[in-house]
Design an enzyme around this catalytic site. Sequence first.
Site, PDB file in Angstrom:
ATOM      1  N   ASP A 181       0.749  -1.180   0.075  1.00 36.97           N
ATOM      2  CA  ASP A 181       0.123   0.070   0.122  1.00 36.97           C
ATOM      3  C   ASP A 181       1.027   1.110  -0.019  1.00 36.97           C
ATOM      4  O   ASP A 181       1.199   1.968   1.102  1.00 36.97           O
ATOM      5  CB  ASP A 181      -0.857   0.055   1.409  1.00 36.97           C
ATOM      6  CG  ASP A 181      -2.217   1.228   0.914  1.00 36.97           C
ATOM      7  OD1 ASP A 181      -1.983   1.816  -0.065  1.00 36.97           O
ATOM      8  OD2 ASP A 181      -3.020   1.018   1.827  1.00 36.97           O
ATOM      9  N   HIS A 217      -8.137   0.870   7.183  1.00 41.50           N
ATOM     10  CA  HIS A 217      -8.405   2.288   6.629  1.00 41.50           C
ATOM     11  C   HIS A 217      -9.597   2.887   7.190  1.00 41.50           C
ATOM     12  O   HIS A 217     -10.722   2.287   7.442  1.00 41.50           O
ATOM     13  CB  HIS A 217      -8.648   2.456   5.110  1.00 41.50           C
ATOM     14  CG  HIS A 217      -7.153   2.012   4.417  1.00 41.50           C
ATOM     15  ND1 HIS A 217      -7.036   1.389   3.272  1.00 41.50           N
ATOM     16  CD2 HIS A 217      -6.126   2.208   4.805  1.00 41.50           C
ATOM     17  CE1 HIS A 217      -5.769   1.078   3.173  1.00 41.50           C
ATOM     18  NE2 HIS A 217      -5.163   1.789   4.085  1.00 41.50           N
ATOM     19  N   LEU A 224     -12.429   6.674   8.300  1.00 42.93           N
ATOM     20  CA  LEU A 224     -12.470   8.129   8.189  1.00 42.93           C
ATOM     21  C   LEU A 224     -13.178   8.184   9.614  1.00 42.93           C
ATOM     22  O   LEU A 224     -14.161   7.602  10.053  1.00 42.93           O
ATOM     23  CB  LEU A 224     -13.561   8.499   7.061  1.00 42.93           C
ATOM     24  CG  LEU A 224     -13.677   9.702   6.668  1.00 42.93           C
ATOM     25  CD1 LEU A 224     -14.320   9.916   5.285  1.00 42.93           C
ATOM     26  CD2 LEU A 224     -14.724  10.295   7.568  1.00 42.93           C
ATOM     27  N   HIS A 250      -7.744   8.128   6.546  1.00 44.36           N
ATOM     28  CA  HIS A 250      -6.489   6.989   6.395  1.00 44.36           C
ATOM     29  C   HIS A 250      -7.048   6.046   5.426  1.00 44.36           C
ATOM     30  O   HIS A 250      -7.850   5.308   5.239  1.00 44.36           O
ATOM     31  CB  HIS A 250      -6.493   6.131   7.659  1.00 44.36           C
ATOM     32  CG  HIS A 250      -5.472   4.962   7.902  1.00 44.36           C
ATOM     33  ND1 HIS A 250      -5.525   3.994   8.381  1.00 44.36           N
ATOM     34  CD2 HIS A 250      -4.283   5.151   7.114  1.00 44.36           C
ATOM     35  CE1 HIS A 250      -4.384   3.212   8.170  1.00 44.36           C
ATOM     36  NE2 HIS A 250      -3.775   3.756   7.364  1.00 44.36           N
ATOM     37  N   PRO A 294      -2.901   8.170  13.900  1.00 48.81           N
ATOM     38  CA  PRO A 294      -4.025   7.445  14.413  1.00 48.81           C
ATOM     39  C   PRO A 294      -3.936   6.352  15.241  1.00 48.81           C
ATOM     40  O   PRO A 294      -2.966   5.400  15.196  1.00 48.81           O
ATOM     41  CB  PRO A 294      -4.618   6.803  13.005  1.00 48.81           C
ATOM     42  CG  PRO A 294      -3.374   6.791  12.261  1.00 48.81           C
ATOM     43  CD  PRO A 294      -2.255   7.700  12.491  1.00 48.81           C
ATOM     44  N   HIS A 343       3.906   5.443  13.493  1.00 48.51           N
ATOM     45  CA  HIS A 343       2.533   5.858  12.601  1.00 48.51           C
ATOM     46  C   HIS A 343       1.134   5.494  13.020  1.00 48.51           C
ATOM     47  O   HIS A 343       0.501   5.712  12.529  1.00 48.51           O
ATOM     48  CB  HIS A 343       2.824   5.181  11.261  1.00 48.51           C
ATOM     49  CG  HIS A 343       2.335   3.641  11.128  1.00 48.51           C
ATOM     50  ND1 HIS A 343       2.755   2.795  11.976  1.00 48.51           N
ATOM     51  CD2 HIS A 343       1.446   3.287  10.211  1.00 48.51           C
ATOM     52  CE1 HIS A 343       2.248   1.652  11.663  1.00 48.51           C
ATOM     53  NE2 HIS A 343       1.245   1.782  10.532  1.00 48.51           N
ATOM     54  N   GLY A 344       1.222   4.647  14.122  1.00 49.64           N
ATOM     55  CA  GLY A 344      -0.164   4.413  14.659  1.00 49.64           C
ATOM     56  C   GLY A 344       0.179   3.543  15.847  1.00 49.64           C
ATOM     57  O   GLY A 344       1.201   3.763  16.529  1.00 49.64           O
TER      58      GLY A 344
END
Lengths: 483, 141
Positions: A98, A206, A208, A237, A380, A406-407
Amino acid sequence: MGEIKLEKINDYKFRIPKESCPGMRVDGIVYASGKLLPDIKRDKALNQVTNVAYLPGIVNCSLAMPDIHWGYGFPIGGVAATDPENGGVISPGGVGYDINCGVRLLKTNLEIGDIKDKISKIADALYNHVPSGVGSTGEVKVSHAEEKKLLIDGAKWAVSRGLGVKEDLESCEENGAILDADPDSVSERAYERGKAQSGTLGSGNHFLEVQVIEEVFDQKIAEELGIAKGQIAIMIHSGSRGFGYQVCDDSLREMVNCFSKYAISIPDRQLACAPIESPEAKRYIGAMRAAANYAWANRQVLMHLARESFEKVFSKSWQSLGMDLIYDVAHNIAKFEKHFVNGREKMLCVHRKGATRAFGPGNPQLPQKYKTIGQPVIIPGDMGRASYLLIGTKKAEEESFASTCHGAGRVASRHEALKRIDFDQLMNELKTKGIEVRAMSKKTIVEEAPSVYKNIDDVIEVVHEAGLSYKVCKMRPLCVVKG
Amino acid sequence: MKNCKILSHTADIRVDVNAKTIEKLFINAASCLFELLTDAKDKPKTVRQVQLEAQSLEDLLVFWLNELISVFYSFQFLPIKYKVKIEDSEGVKVLTAEIKGAGFNPYNNKHMKQEIKAATYHELKIEKNKKGFAAEIIFDA
């Protein structure tokens, strides 16, 4: 390979000496805490940190962020930089399938009191208006010729079609389009696979989210960013969808043959790579940048759809709702950046696989409005607890190739989640916390349950204390749209 | 799932596939992949031919699975039955396959179970054992 031994440097930083495995060219450095280490040691993520240290031309160290977990090739949460002048390679496994999976954060001028009775309506509006879910297709259809423009212009392509404003672009890493993307290095198959998915959220992790700023840690920077406690924000995301997956697959298929061609020896074939100056690497870099731009265009379209959803619910324009983009970051990417190696500034190829760039104040690559405060870093968490906004630091530039986490990082597999988590109970727990969830499938919600992730607070504590990025504010989810 | 077991993996999907012959291993791995992707049932209506070459059986297995994933999403083709032949040609592993399948739209389809991005090379090893062949495969999901 036996258990990897970690040497403690300080409370938040550990070393895997290069002597641990014959063939490691540099040490491994793991940012973690006593609390996070048991989970980190449970799977094979640390072995992957050592595997990355075999990459030809790797400099300084193979890095792992505190959200590290077992991936394929690089660990998720892995960072490595290679030196093109010293046989440095680029590895598609250091970016992942990705390409330019990333996150953007918008602010609004709404406060919790303005939306508390409308959360369900907002959730429905977003769910109905933003294409999401397994194999979702988008409203945005582009011709082949048009797609080539999209691959060069990224988010700017979307803005030129009225899906945003030019101010959005300066609030994106690389202004929403990395230079020198090469659409001609992209296979026909990738075009075919990606054409139905522009402007879609995707599935899996992923999402919102509509969030409320729950706690502010750095008042001065929060003010500079125009945010305050109680304010509503929106986080998106998503990545490059099937287009990026195919670009990665095409490149790996070519690069597994490079092990023998360039006499490269690495324990994991998923770390297939090629010298940066080689034709194989050049094709990958051109195509990877095209996929990165596809992802920036995609997030721009998603943001436009989110703005339209709010316009419908509040019967006001998004401008009057103050829905301005704070920043957009990539967390799966390889980029050429200047960093110091043995006191000398060099152009390096920095791979970030599940890691976020975190430039400090004064960095020349930052937009003017962030030059004095540093780069906003968007992290996130999970859908039941929190997410964070951080700010990049000089220290990150000095010791982690300007990278941070990153998370939250997974601790349990999707399969395990499906075995042990009850859907109804999970939904009740989220509802009790005041979180509205919408998703195409129950399975996705269970697989993404908060308990399958590390506590984001623990991860953020490490990067804050280690000085890789500093806390600005913490956001609590109010409504989550999952793919 | 027949001839296929799901194993634990923190972020992705790890499966253990078994078969009596190497060709059957490739077929079982493909069947396993599509059982993970969809619960759609259909009868074969069209045929696709695939030919792939690789330096090792492991690379060939990844090429094969990723070709199927790619064809599934790009051409909306659901593989149902497979004829697979694997040969060694001067050290190069060559796969020739005939795939019978049906049209299937993977987008916005209630029969899609999850998205799989790719089969990976990570820790992939094809082993010969008393019962035939076995492979552990990690899919990026």
